[in-house]
Motif scaffolding. Structure first.
Motif, PDB file in Angstrom:
ATOM      1  N   PHE A 143      51.607  55.179  31.652  1.00  0.00           N
ATOM      2  CA  PHE A 143      52.328  55.751  30.516  1.00  0.00           C
ATOM      3  C   PHE A 143      53.565  54.942  30.128  1.00  0.00           C
ATOM      4  O   PHE A 143      54.327  55.371  29.276  1.00  0.00           O
ATOM      5  N   HIS A 144      53.746  53.780  30.741  1.00  0.00           N
ATOM      6  CA  HIS A 144      54.991  53.046  30.507  1.00  0.00           C
ATOM      7  C   HIS A 144      55.185  52.605  29.069  1.00  0.00           C
ATOM      8  O   HIS A 144      56.310  52.501  28.586  1.00  0.00           O
ATOM      9  N   SER A 145      54.073  52.373  28.391  1.00  0.00           N
ATOM     10  CA  SER A 145      54.194  51.935  27.007  1.00  0.00           C
ATOM     11  C   SER A 145      54.061  53.088  26.018  1.00  0.00           C
ATOM     12  O   SER A 145      53.924  52.869  24.827  1.00  0.00           O
ATOM     13  N   ALA A 146      54.118  54.344  26.537  1.00  0.00           N
ATOM     14  CA  ALA A 146      53.860  55.485  25.641  1.00  0.00           C
ATOM     15  C   ALA A 146      55.017  56.470  25.666  1.00  0.00           C
ATOM     16  O   ALA A 146      54.813  57.689  25.682  1.00  0.00           O
ATOM     17  N   SER A 147      56.227  55.971  25.633  1.00  0.00           N
ATOM     18  CA  SER A 147      57.391  56.846  25.787  1.00  0.00           C
ATOM     19  C   SER A 147      57.543  57.841  24.640  1.00  0.00           C
ATOM     20  O   SER A 147      58.340  58.773  24.714  1.00  0.00           O
ATOM     21  N   GLN A 148      56.793  57.639  23.550  1.00  0.00           N
ATOM     22  CA  GLN A 148      56.882  58.581  22.437  1.00  0.00           C
ATOM     23  C   GLN A 148      56.096  59.867  22.690  1.00  0.00           C
ATOM     24  O   GLN A 148      56.245  60.850  21.958  1.00  0.00           O
ATOM     25  N   SER A 200      58.908  57.429  32.363  1.00  0.00           N
ATOM     26  CA  SER A 200      59.291  56.808  31.097  1.00  0.00           C
ATOM     27  C   SER A 200      59.117  57.752  29.908  1.00  0.00           C
ATOM     28  O   SER A 200      59.474  57.418  28.783  1.00  0.00           O
ATOM     29  N   LEU A 201      58.575  58.952  30.160  1.00  0.00           N
ATOM     30  CA  LEU A 201      58.246  59.854  29.050  1.00  0.00           C
ATOM     31  C   LEU A 201      59.441  60.753  28.713  1.00  0.00           C
ATOM     32  O   LEU A 201      59.414  61.956  28.912  1.00  0.00           O
ATOM     33  N   TRP A 202      60.472  60.113  28.140  1.00  0.00           N
ATOM     34  CA  TRP A 202      61.703  60.874  27.853  1.00  0.00           C
ATOM     35  C   TRP A 202      61.499  61.989  26.854  1.00  0.00           C
ATOM     36  O   TRP A 202      62.275  62.916  26.790  1.00  0.00           O
ATOM     37  N   ASN A 203      60.486  61.839  26.024  1.00  0.00           N
ATOM     38  CA  ASN A 203      60.245  62.861  24.999  1.00  0.00           C
ATOM     39  C   ASN A 203      59.260  63.943  25.429  1.00  0.00           C
ATOM     40  O   ASN A 203      58.980  64.855  24.658  1.00  0.00           O
ATOM     41  N   LEU A 204      58.783  63.828  26.650  1.00  0.00           N
ATOM     42  CA  LEU A 204      57.705  64.737  27.064  1.00  0.00           C
ATOM     43  C   LEU A 204      58.183  66.192  27.076  1.00  0.00           C
ATOM     44  O   LEU A 204      59.194  66.541  27.677  1.00  0.00           O
ATOM     45  N   GLU A 205      57.402  67.050  26.367  1.00  0.00           N
ATOM     46  CA  GLU A 205      57.711  68.482  26.329  1.00  0.00           C
ATOM     47  C   GLU A 205      56.711  69.296  27.142  1.00  0.00           C
ATOM     48  O   GLU A 205      57.046  70.348  27.676  1.00  0.00           O
ATOM     49  N   ASN A 246      44.681  53.161  32.880  1.00  0.00           N
ATOM     50  CA  ASN A 246      45.367  51.941  33.316  1.00  0.00           C
ATOM     51  C   ASN A 246      46.482  51.598  32.338  1.00  0.00           C
ATOM     52  O   ASN A 246      46.649  52.266  31.319  1.00  0.00           O
ATOM     53  N   PRO A 247      47.282  50.586  32.633  1.00  0.00           N
ATOM     54  CA  PRO A 247      48.463  50.287  31.800  1.00  0.00           C
ATOM     55  C   PRO A 247      48.119  50.037  30.339  1.00  0.00           C
ATOM     56  O   PRO A 247      48.973  50.212  29.464  1.00  0.00           O
ATOM     57  N   GLN A 248      46.875  49.616  30.055  1.00  0.00           N
ATOM     58  CA  GLN A 248      46.525  49.320  28.674  1.00  0.00           C
ATOM     59  C   GLN A 248      46.035  50.551  27.903  1.00  0.00           C
ATOM     60  O   GLN A 248      45.879  50.515  26.677  1.00  0.00           O
TER      61      GLN A 248
END
Ligand SMILES: *[C@@H]1O[C@H](CO)[C@@H](O)[C@H](O)[C@H]1NC(C)=O
Ligand SMILES: *[C@@H]1O[C@H](CO)[C@@H](O)[C@H](O)[C@H]1NC(C)=O
Ligand SMILES: *[C@@H]1O[C@H](CO)[C@@H](O)[C@H](O)[C@H]1NC(C)=O
Ligand SMILES: *[C@@H]1O[C@H](CO)[C@@H](O)[C@H](O)[C@H]1NC(C)=O
Ligand SMILES: *[C@@H]1O[C@H](CO)[C@@H](O)[C@H](O)[C@H]1NC(C)=O
Ligand SMILES: *[C@@H]1O[C@H](CO)[C@@H](O)[C@H](O)[C@H]1NC(C)=O
Length: 616
Positions: free
Chosen positions: A91-96, A117-122, A63-65
């Motif tokens: 994952f909105h708060s986990a962009s790292q 939102s996961l701009w860093n996702l590899e 969930n979001p939390q």
């Protein structure tokens, strides 16, 4: 003072370390692993949790939390858990995050933009779930993604634009899904792709141009699909390709030049396709290909130049093709490095005497389980490196005695389960077997099949006596010739009473031809005279004695003419001799009569002279 500070510090540290939740193990480097009866992401210290692995848990929902507190989390794995629901904002708060691994869970659907939102996702692994489809936006904006694994789901369709944004992708794994077709545009933006794994789907066709933009691809796996056709130039734009798998499909034909422009290919699989025929020009230069397997096809033969461009081949397995009856003579012309050649369990009936003549580095040659009936004495003569040879389970009933003479490196050969014909002519090869009994690995299966009174007798125990042919003849050729009629087609006259009989001749035309070549070119001779079917006389001398050699091929164009000429010459000479004798007789008689007349006349003259003298 310092001491107290350190103590204080430790005092603070201790409860922090202790704060690792039960069922978790927290490592000082920031790794945390948890397993067992936990139903949600545990409460962890953010600045001590960089990599989180949750395996075999009871987590069902994200969930979001879930990741809100873990602001330093780099990589997360939740696997072998009943996870089925992912909130759109999970994952909105986990962009790292750099890795999200959600393998082997029960996820059957993903919210459309759940990862956006996961701009860093590899790395994103969703393998082993129950996904049936993916929204076109699922991978939107994942510009850093290099590794995407959706293996082992139930995806039947993919939207043509789904990979539009993942332009950094290196590895894409879509295997073990239910894909029936791939949109032609699907991979067009994946210019960095190195491996594309599509095996075990239900692909029936692949559209022309589907792979045209994958210039950096190294691995393309398409095996275990239902592909029936491939467009001619499908693989022409992947110059770096190392591995290409097409086995286990429904290919019956492959277009000409399909495998051109693949200079770095090291692995190509085509087996388990109902291939009926292959085109003349199929494979371009492929010097790095070291192994090729071609089995379980419906091929009856292959083009002579099929392997001509695979000059680096070390192992070639062209076996288990239950319809493969013949091989072109020059098929192995251009494989100087070949060390292993398996042709076993096809239905080959004949092999050309030069079939293997270019394979000078061959170490292993497997021919077992075919329908070979005879072999030329020259067939192995260039195989100086051959150590292992399989000939068992064929239809061989005899072999030339000198067939292995040049195979000096031979360490193991199988000859069993062949219908050996134990007539006099078998003695040559039997003698070789006896002398090389440690080389013949299935010695106890090398058994006579004919004649009936020698059935299942081992070849190694045969003697010329047991064959009823050895030392029976002593006299002239004529008596041998009568032997031909009564015992077998082969009659012999041994020059030396102790030598063993030999003959390469059987009644078939092809072997007669072999013997013809044998006699004229081979340096190995035998100390025997062999008569086959009357007109053939072949004489060899193994001990370098004088050799009388006269052959007339039984089936040759001129043999009838030659025989007739021979008979005419003999008859003529006999007639001449008789005429000569008669002439001599007549001359003698005439001379005698003349002599008698002379004597009589002389007597009369003498008497007259005497009476004349008396009158005087
Ligand atoms: C970790 O974060 C806590 C506050 O959440 C802070 O008190 C502590 O000093 C941090 N520890 C380290 C090693 O940065
Ligand atoms: C995760 O759990 C599964 C099932 O119990 C087990 O087979 C697998 O080896 C575990 N993986 C890791 C990385 O511990
Ligand atoms: C083939 O491989 C060699 C050596 O690995 C490499 O240098 C070369 O660039 C490759 N060729 C292509 C077309 O990728
Ligand atoms: C071998 O490859 C070259 C160039 O790739 C090609 O021109 C030639 O036709 C090929 N030979 C065969 C038998 O396919
Ligand atoms: C290939 O051979 C198998 C076995 O003989 C046969 O069942 C199958 O129909 C053949 N396939 C084709 C395409 O001829
Ligand atoms: C076995 O050899 C004999 C004598 O050469 C020949 O007559 C016979 O036909 C051969 N049998 C077979 C099955 O070739």
């Amino acid at each position: 003072m310092w001491f107290i500070l350190i103590l204080l510090h430790m005092g603070l540290q201790l409860p922090l370390s202790l704060s690792c939740p039960s069922r978790c193990v927290c490592f000082p480097n920031g790794d945390v692993t948890c397993t067992g009866a936990i139903t949600e992401i545990p409460h962890l210290k953010a600045n001590q949790t960089f990599r989180l692995k949750l395996n075999n848990t009871l987590i069902t929902i994200l969930n979001p939390q879930s990741f809100q507190a873990l602001v330093f989390l780099q990589r997360v794995q939740i696997s072998h858990s009943p996870l089925a629901t992912i909130h759109p904002d999970a994952f909105h708060s986990a962009s790292q995050l750099r890795s999200v691994v959600l393998s082997s869970n029960l996820i059957s659907a993903l919210p459309p933009r759940v990862f956006s939102s996961l701009w860093n996702l590899e790395q994103l692994h969703m393998d082993g779930n129950q996904l049936m489809s993916l929204h076109a936006d699922t991978f939107k904006e994942l510009g850093s993604l290099t590794d995407l694994n959706i293996k082992k789901n139930q995806i039947a369709n993919l939207d043509a634009r789904i990979f539009q944004d993942v332009t950094s992708l290196n590895h894409l794994n879509l295997c073990e899904n239910l894909l029936q077709k791939i949109p032609q545009m699907l991979f067009h933006n994946l210019k960095q792709l190195k491996s594309l794994i599509l095996y075990s789907n239900q692909l029936k066709t692949i559209e022309e141009g589907s792979f045209d933009h994958l210039h950096n691809l190294l691995t393309l796996m398409l095996h275990k699909n239902q592909i029936q056709e491939i467009p001619p130039r499908l693989f022409w734009h992947m110059p770096s390709l190392l591995t290409l798998t097409l086995s286990g499909n429904q290919l019956r034909y492959i277009p000409r030049e399909t495998f051109y422009y693949l200079p770095n290919l090291t692995k190509l699989t085509l087996y388990k396709n109902p291939l009926i025929s292959l085109p003349d020009q199929l494979v371009g230069h492929m010097p790095r290909l070291q192994e090729l397997y071609l089995y379980n096809t419906n091929l009856t033969t292959v083009p002579w130049n099929l392997f001509a461009n695979m000059t680096g081949l070390r192992a070639l397995n062209l076996h288990f093709n239950e319809k493969l009856t013949s091989l072109p003579k020059d098929l192995f012309c251009c494989l100087p490095k070949l060390q292993k050649l398996s042709l076993k369990t096809n239905i080959l009936q004949d092999l050309h005497q030069d079939q293997f003549s270019a394979l000078t580095n061959l170490k292993t040659l497997l021919l077992s389980g075919n329908k070979l009936r005879s072999l030329s004495a020259k067939i192995f003569q260039n195989l100086h490196s051959l150590t292992e040879l399989g000939l068992s389970n064929n239809k061989l009933n005899n072999l030339p005695g000198d067939i292995f003479v040049h195979v000096t490196a031979l360490r193991s050969v199988t000859l069993g389960s062949n219908p050996w014909n134990c007539t006099c002519s078998i003695l040559d090869i039997a003698e070789w077997i006896i002398e090389n009994r440690n080389v013949v690995t299935d010695l106890h299966d090398v058994l006579c099949h004919e004649p009936y009174y020698l059935l299942n007798k081992q070849l190694v125990v045969l003697t010329s006596d047991s064959l009823k042919c050895g030392v029976t003849t002593t006299g002239d050729l004529a008596s041998c010739f009568t032997g031909t009629i009564t015992t077998s087609n082969v009659a012999t006259n041994t020059l030396s009473p102790t030598t063993i009989l030999s003959s390469h001749l059987t009644t078939t035309a092809s072997t007669t031809e072999e013997v013809h070549i044998d006699v004229t070119k081979s340096s190995v001779f035998y100390d025997t005279v062999v008569l086959v079917n009357g007109p053939d006389i072949v004489h060899n001398n193994r001990h370098q004695r004088w050799v009388y050699l006269w052959t007339v091929p039984t089936t040759g164009l001129y043999s009838g003419f030659l025989m007739a000429l021979h008979v005419v010459l003999i008859v003529t000479s006999v007639l001449l001799i008789i005429a000569n004798a008669y002439a001599l007789y007549r001359l003698h008689k005439a001379l005698w009569e003349t002599g008698m007349t002379l004597t009589r006349n002389q007597t009369i003259i003498t008497k007259r002279l005497l009476s004349f003298n008396g009158k005087l």
